[in-house]
Design an enzyme around this catalytic site. Structure first.
Site, PDB file in Angstrom:
ATOM      1  N   TYR A   1      -7.216   9.324   5.580  1.00 20.76           N
ATOM      2  CA  TYR A   1      -8.171   8.501   4.614  1.00 20.76           C
ATOM      3  C   TYR A   1      -6.963   7.241   3.533  1.00 20.76           C
ATOM      4  O   TYR A   1      -7.785   6.134   3.599  1.00 20.76           O
ATOM      5  CB  TYR A   1      -9.499   8.780   4.076  1.00 20.76           C
ATOM      6  CG  TYR A   1     -10.143   8.263   3.902  1.00 20.76           C
ATOM      7  CD1 TYR A   1     -11.601   6.832   4.480  1.00 20.76           C
ATOM      8  CD2 TYR A   1      -9.999   8.325   2.675  1.00 20.76           C
ATOM      9  CE1 TYR A   1     -11.776   5.879   3.986  1.00 20.76           C
ATOM     10  CE2 TYR A   1     -11.657   6.773   1.667  1.00 20.76           C
ATOM     11  CZ  TYR A   1     -12.355   6.453   1.827  1.00 20.76           C
ATOM     12  OH  TYR A   1     -12.729   5.313   1.960  1.00 20.76           O
TER      13      TYR A   1
ATOM     14  N   SER B   1     -10.327   1.887  -1.708  1.00 21.07           N
ATOM     15  CA  SER B   1     -11.056   3.129  -3.004  1.00 21.07           C
ATOM     16  C   SER B   1      -9.775   3.446  -3.773  1.00 21.07           C
ATOM     17  O   SER B   1      -8.506   3.448  -3.471  1.00 21.07           O
ATOM     18  CB  SER B   1     -11.193   4.512  -1.487  1.00 21.07           C
ATOM     19  OG  SER B   1     -11.288   4.936  -1.709  1.00 21.07           O
TER      20      SER B   1
END
Length: 253
Positions: A158, A145
């Protein structure tokens, strides 16, 4: 999805978390390019619906229930691919979780464990099962990501787990080469259900768009195109790399 090339004829792809969003788009693109695809989800209903939809588009596909933190279900996913198609050429590790928006110093240990288990460890354990069945010239793709470069406030831990995938990509590429290439995709922000808490908020959405040089959010098709390229022989001399698909959003550690 309009696809005019068939670069993956005769190949077999396993894609985790692939009944919606980016994972489903990747499975569809690989299938439209000729690969036989094995999709997975935590829920049988989702698997059945996605299989039906992909088959309606002429894709050779089977599905399996797989929660990536469950050892038996990971093995069953790999066994499903081998039983149906005899081998594996492509593994796309797409499953991820972001169970909390707490700051790192306020995050419960159980949440930290879940983040590491699903976002990092599961990729390793899946590949331990899949590696014996990978053919020469195979491709592994880890989905990271843009948050791995820029961990926003709601994505702190995350983001850290996604940063770890950059290093894991390089380590696995060394270990699995020369017969298997290992690369990573770092998607920008895409309006999927997973990222909905960000992309459906008009203020945040506009801020994310402004970060992009191309002044838009990404699409699931953008990510699928990158995955199909990395899985194909067009990327035969690319390994240990992370491709950032984020419209020019800043991406340096």
């Amino acid at each position: 999805m309009d696809v005019k090339c068939r670069r993956l004829e005769g190949k077999v792809a396993v894609v985790t978390a692939s009944t919606q969003g980016i994972g489903l788009a990747i499975a569809e693109r690989l299938g439209l390019e000729g690969a036989a695809v094995v999709i997975s989800s935590r829920k049988q209903k989702n698997v059945d619906e996605a299989v039906e939809g992909l088959r309606a588009k002429g894709i050779t596909v089977v599905g399996a229930v797989c929660h990536v933190s469950n050892a038996e279900q990971r093995k069953h996913l790999v066994d499903t691919a081998v039983k149906n198609f005899g081998h594996i050429d492509i593994v796309v590790s797409n499953a991820a979780a972001n169970p909390s928006v707490d700051s790192i110093l306020e995050m419960k240990e159980s949440v930290l464990d879940k983040l590491w288990d699903i976002n990092v460890k599961a990729s390793i354990l899946l590949l331990q099962d899949a590696a014996p069945h990978l053919r020469k010239g195979s491709s592994v793709i880890l989905i990271s990501s843009i948050a791995g470069y820029n961990p926003d406030a709601a994505l702190t831990m995350y983001g850290v787990t996604k940063t770890a995938l950059f290093g894991l990509t390089k380590a696995l590429a060394t270990e699995m080469g020369p017969n298997t290439r290992v690369n990573c995709i770092a998607p920008g922000f895409v309006p999927t259900r997973f990222a909905g808490f960000l992309t459906t908020n008009e203020t945040i959405r506009n801020e994310l768009i402004e970060r992009s040089i191309l002044k838009r959010l990404g699409s699931v098709e953008d990510m699928a195109s990158a995955a199909a390229f990395l899985a194909s022989d067009d990327a035969s001399f690319i390994t240990a790399e992370t491709i950032v698909v984020a419209g020019g959003t800043q991406s340096r550690l």
